[in-house]
Design an enzyme around this catalytic site. Structure first.
Site, PDB file in Angstrom:
ATOM      1  N   CYS A   1       0.748  -1.315  -0.074  1.00 60.57           N
ATOM      2  CA  CYS A   1      -0.127  -0.024  -0.134  1.00 60.57           C
ATOM      3  C   CYS A   1       0.922   1.164  -0.046  1.00 60.57           C
ATOM      4  O   CYS A   1       0.320   2.293  -0.238  1.00 60.57           O
ATOM      5  CB  CYS A   1      -1.061   0.091   1.219  1.00 60.57           C
TER       6      CYS A   1
ATOM      7  N   HIS B   1      -3.424   7.164   2.791  1.00 57.91           N
ATOM      8  CA  HIS B   1      -3.803   6.014   2.419  1.00 57.91           C
ATOM      9  C   HIS B   1      -5.074   5.438   2.856  1.00 57.91           C
ATOM     10  O   HIS B   1      -5.212   5.651   4.102  1.00 57.91           O
ATOM     11  CB  HIS B   1      -2.653   4.813   2.709  1.00 57.91           C
TER      12      HIS B   1
ATOM     13  N   ASN C   1     -10.242   0.279   0.139  1.00 60.60           N
ATOM     14  CA  ASN C   1      -8.626   0.061  -0.001  1.00 60.60           C
ATOM     15  C   ASN C   1      -8.409  -0.580  -1.533  1.00 60.60           C
ATOM     16  O   ASN C   1      -8.403  -1.684  -1.501  1.00 60.60           O
ATOM     17  CB  ASN C   1      -8.041  -0.772   0.828  1.00 60.60           C
TER      18      ASN C   1
END
Ligand code: COA
Length: 337
Positions: A119, A259, A289
Site C-alpha cells: 500500500c 492511504h 482500499n
C-alpha cells in the site's frame, strides 16, 4: 554568471479510473457473515468497485487513465520519457505491467518498470520518480498506482473481502523551477512485519501447486488487529516527523492525503498532526482500499480543491511492512484551466 535554478518534481496533472461494477456492503452481507453497520463503523467503507470483465487486468484500467490524462493535458504520446507502475497485482509475474501499459497506450519513447511496496507503492513511486526529474534527465514521467485487488481476494473471508477494491490513478510529473512539487520524503520498511500481511503462495518461495490453491494461499492473508496497531503508530509518527523536519505546524498544512485503508487509522493520524477534519481528504467510503490506487484516486477526486502553493502531506502504511510520508507543494489550479 547566471545561477542555475533548482529543479523540483511537480505533479502537473492527474487522472483516475475505477471499474463500473459496484460491490456494496449489502452485497457482502449475502457472501459472508457481516453487516453494513459493522463494516461502516469499523472501516468507513460503504462500496468498492470491482473489475469483472473477463480478460481485463490492471494494465487495462491504467491505460484508460493514461490516455485520459494525455488528452486532458494535450500531450503527445511520444513526449513521455518514463512510466512507472506501482502495483501488487501485475497482469503477469513478468514482464512488467509498465511495459504492457506503454504498449497499449502507444508510448513509443517511454521506458518503464513496476514498483512493488504494497500500500506504500505509490508514495515510494513518487519519491523514486521525482529523482528522474530532479536530475534533469527526464522531462515527462507518468506514475501509475493501480490494483485489481479482486484478483487476490477470497470472497468467503470476511476479514479481507470487506476492505479491498479495484482501481487507481496516474499522475504526470514534470520539472518545476518555482519551488513547487516534492519538497521532502521519508520512506521506511520493516520486513519482519511480512508475516502479518502477505500472499503466501505464487512466488519463488511457494510456486503454485494444486495444494497451494486448495489451501487458498493465493489470496491476501491479513492479521487485521496487528496491522491496525502498526499502521496507526507508524503512519501517524512518520507524518509528524515530516512536519517537524520541515518546520510545519498544523496551520501550514493544507491537506492530508492519507492511504485509505481504514477511516479510524486516518482519523488517528490527523489527530496526531493536529489537523481539523476539513483538511483530511477521504473517499474510502466509495472505493475501499485500492492498495496502490488510493493516493492518486484522492488527488483525482479532489484535484479542483487544490490551489497552487498548497502544502500537501501524503502518508501511507502497507504490507511488508512499508510506510512513509511526503511533503509536496501543489503546482497548479485545476479550476482555472
Ligand atoms: N463482519 C463482522 N464481524 C467481523 C468481521 C466482519 N467483516 N471481521 C471480523 N469480525 C469480527 C471478528 O471475528 C471479531 O469477533 P470476536 O470478537 O467474536 O472474535 C470482531 O469482529 C473484532 O474483530 P477484529 O479483527 O478485532 O476487528 P477490528 O476492529 O480490528 O477490525 C479490521 C478489523 C480488518 C477492519 C481492522 O483490523 C483493520 O482495518 N486493520 C488494518 C487494515 C489495514 O490497514 N490493512 C491494510 C494495510 S495497507
Amino acid at each position: 554568471m547566471v545561477e542555475k535554478k533548482k529543479i523540483t518534481a511537480a505533479i502537473t496533472g492527474v487522472s483516475s479510473y475505477v471499474p463500473e461494477t459496484v460491490l456494496t456492503n449489502h452485497d457482502l452481507e449475502k457472501l459472508v457473515d457481516t453487516s453494513d453497520e459493522w463494516i461502516t463503523s469499523r472501516t468507513g467503507i460503504k462500496t468498492r468497485h470491482i473489475l469483472k470483465e473477463p480478460g481485463k487486468a490492471t494494465s487495462d484500467m491504467a491505460t484508460l487513465a493514461v490516455n485520459q490524462l494525455l488528452e486532458k493535458k494535450g500531450i503527445a504520446k511520444e513526449e513521455i520519457d518514463l512510466l512507472i507502475c506501482c502495483t501488487v497485482t501485475p497482469d503477469l509475474i513478468f514482464p512488467a505491467t509498465a511495459n504492457i501499459i506503454c504498449d497499449k497506450a502507444g508510448l513509443s519513447n517511454a521506458w518503464g518498470y513496476d514498483l512493488a511496496a504494497a500500500c506504500s507503492g505509490f508514495l515510494f513511486g513518487l519519491e523514486t520518480a521525482s529523482k528522474f526529474i530532479e536530475t534533469g534527465k527526464h522531462k515527462k514521467v507518468l506514475l501509475c498506482g493501480f490494483d485489481k485487488m479482486s484478483s487476490i481476494i477470497d470472497y468467503t473471508d470476511r476479514n479481507t473481502c470487506i476492505i479491498f477494491g479495484d482501481g487507481g490513478g496516474v499522475v504526470l510529473l514534470e520539472p518545476n523551477e518555482e519551488g513547487m512539487g516534492i519538497q521532502d520524503a521519508i520512506c521506511k520498511v520493516d520486513g519482519s512485519g511480512r508475516e502479518f500481511l502477505h500472499q503466501k503462495a505464487g512466488g519463488s518461495l511457494k510456486p503454485p501447486t494444486h495444494e497451494t490453491i486448495d489451501a487458498k494461499e493465493h489470496y491476501v492473508f491479513q492479521e487485521g488487529k496487528t496491522v491496525f496497531k502498526f499502521a496507526t503508530t507508524n503512519m501517524s509518527q512518520v507524518s509528524a516527523d515530516i512536519m517537524e523536519r520541515n518546520k510545519l505546524d498544523s496551520n501550514d498544512v493544507d491537506w492530508l492525503i492519507a492511504h485509505q485503508a481504514n477511516k479510524r487509522i486516518i482519523d488517528y493520524t490527523a489527530e496526531r498532526m493536529g489537523l481539523p477534519k476539513e483538511k483530511v481528504l477521504m473517499n474510502i467510503e466509495k472505493y475501499g482500499n485500492t492498495t496502490n490506487g488510493t493516493l492518486p484516486l484522492l488527488l483525482s477526486d479532489f484535484e479542483k480543491t487544490f490551489k497552487k502553493g498548497d502544502n500537501l502531506i501524503f502518508a501511507t502504511f502497507g504490507g511488508g511492512f512499508t510506510w512513509g510520508s511526503i511533503y509536496l507543494k501543489w503546482a497548479y489550479d485545476a479550476n482555472k484551466s
